[in-house]
Design an enzyme around this catalytic site. Sequence first.
Site, PDB file in Angstrom:
ATOM      1  N   CYS A  34       0.841  -1.204   0.000  1.00 54.44           N
ATOM      2  CA  CYS A  34       0.000   0.000   0.000  1.00 54.44           C
ATOM      3  C   CYS A  34       0.875   1.251   0.000  1.00 54.44           C
ATOM      4  CB  CYS A  34      -0.915   0.002   1.218  1.00 54.44           C
ATOM      5  SG  CYS A  34      -2.023  -1.408   1.342  1.00 54.44           S
ATOM      6  N   ASP A 439      25.797   7.310  22.499  1.00 54.12           N
ATOM      7  CA  ASP A 439      25.873   8.607  23.161  1.00 54.12           C
ATOM      8  C   ASP A 439      26.581   8.370  24.501  1.00 54.12           C
ATOM      9  OD1 ASP A 439      25.232  11.356  23.833  1.00 54.12           O
ATOM     10  OD2 ASP A 439      23.753  10.502  25.197  1.00 54.12           O
TER      11      ASP A 439
END
Length: 756
Positions: A34, A439
């Site tokens: 879709c 991080d």
Amino acid sequence: MTVHERDWDAFVTLKDDGKAHMDLAVEGVTCAACMAEIEHGLALVPGVEKARLNLTSHRLAVDWRQEETDAERIIDVLSRLGYRAHPFDPADVRERSDAAGRELLRALAVSGFAMMNIMLLSVSVWSGNASGIEPETRDFFHWVSALIALPAAVYAGRPFLRSAFAALAARRLNMDVPIVIGVSLALFLSVMQTVQSAHHAYFESAVMLLFFLLIGRYLDHTMRRRTRAFAENIAALKAETAVIQRPDGSLREVPLSRVEPGALIHVRAGERVPLDGRVVSGCSEIDQSLVTGETALASVGPGDAVYAGTTNASASLTVQVTVASGATLLDEVTRLLETAAQARSRYVQLADRVARLYSPVVHLAALLTFAGWYLLGADWQHALVIAISVLIITCPCALGLAVPAVQVVTSGLLFRAGVLLHSGDAIERLAEADTIVFDKTGTLTLPLPAVSSAGDIDPAVLQLAGRLALASRHPLAGALARASGAAVPLENVRETPGEGIGATFEGRELRLGSARFCGMAEDAVADFVRRHPGSSLIAFRDGDAPAVPFAVGQRLRPDAVETVARLRRDGYRMAILSGDRSAPVEEVARELAIEDWAGELTPTAKIARLEQLAGEGRKVLMAGDGLNDAPALAAAHVSISPVTAVHVAQAAADAVFLGDRLSPVADALGHARRAHRAMVQNLRFSVLYNFVAVPFAVAGFVTPLWAALAMSSSSLVVTLNALRLRLSRQPDASAVLPAVAPAGEASAEGLERKAA
């Protein structure tokens, strides 16, 4: 409101380059096919430069040239494709999604209840046909089955019926069309054979088919629902109003939309800064951890920049606004996050790619089967029974469950390992990762700062300082209070804004705060900074005694060194990308023996580095916890954040790990590799099943009942293969991870060949 009543131009925004942009929520999107159809259909519209659909949130972002097309035409194209569109509103999308989930669950319950009752009746008929059941009794059981099956199929089949009819109205096919045809023909033929007092009816086949398909669809819906929260969470960081300072000096609270650049706003202690600007008057400390990742409070005064979303910690500030609402750093982070999430939504699972060919191939096979048997002399009912068997036996139920079944089992295993999944396809992308980017603050380190020098302090002094620290909301004071274990605060504490707090205790003056506030000598401060690089200083003075400095900083997670070493042995390449200052980042990188590191990075710089790694053929796992990490988490191939991360980072990440240990990251990678192998096995079995079963069905050796049982058995096989993961011992990632060559020596294709 209908499409014709809505003024779509009111929902269009103009970009800096003059192009028009619109965000839409699209109904009826069920799979990657879709998504591809919508993006391809809009790309053919003259003037449309970009159309990108987020498969998770069903958010469609469209950019176009105004002189060549308009919003109404875009809506018309979507309508012709069979999809309804609405202006994107996160709350509305959530409401529609929740309603769809409740409908799927009700349909699943109805089909399951009906299937069990019809199977009881069918078993009686099957055994009676072998032992001599009375025709009247058999007909009665068939009619009772019909009374149960027909309304249950209509109710439980509504999700498939709506999708199939919308596709046919748009003159296209999707995976729901053959499902609806197969179920409808099975029910129609069963009613016909019941009327004719035939020995067999196939009510249980139709309802069983719906039941298994609804299981797969509900599992897929549940996984997608968990990943739509970032738009809601990031709104919580944005102030809705600002307190402006008028020319006469009076203060007035107004909506952010009424604040123009150049206006003066008043930010009280404890409040979030509503807009980007520069300090005009006042001195305070700003918690910028959401933006930079830096946990140490930043001292600001006249002329210093402050950013929306940060928190004013200690004293009131007057700020001159530099950018209006919608153009702040926080808004830029939001846009980066949405763009990265939309780009990631183009990842298409193998099951979805295979399923694109399903509808035309199955319809053609069933039609040719019916025509062939009819031309060979069979009556139309017998030919139709064989064609229905082909439709049912080739149902993509096993194919649809191949991936979700493994996802559900692996999600449970990951939960026990302390990892929660947010994204349905995160397991596959975790299995592909070969590079890990961390991080620093809150990810490699513990989220709360701690006093690293507590062991060198007299316990009595530490206890007294902790009692004074209990009266302060300052993060450094909070760390000192935790380290001391103090439970009873001192009384009559006085606060000096921007400096610290004080109290009188047993006739002595106690002070806690900055080095200057506590009278600490400059050479002592310089010596402290040299001995504790990367740590913040909070000082305590008891009467006339010399000030005692406390080093407060981030501590590595207790198993960070061992986990990083394990990942390095397993062949992963690692890097640290942080918004924190370079000195503490370098210290952590040296302790973990990670050579590739960088500090003081903006969100845009982090994304640029991830794109560079992707250009080298790397599949990057990003681990981060701050607002500044959220765009990078969304842009990475796969991402994970600690449970202590800000809500926006958690929502942008594909997974969240619990606890203070870093080992869940390594465990997640190991489980994902095993799960990926199980997914591939399931997909291969599903394809092999169709290659073997379809010829038998075409040859007429399979009735619709046996087709439904074969289809159910194939689903059971892939489910059992997924459950097998629970019985296997968790292996080291090195047992399943291919050796990763140094940067530049291996392409993505080469790594995939090794993994295969």
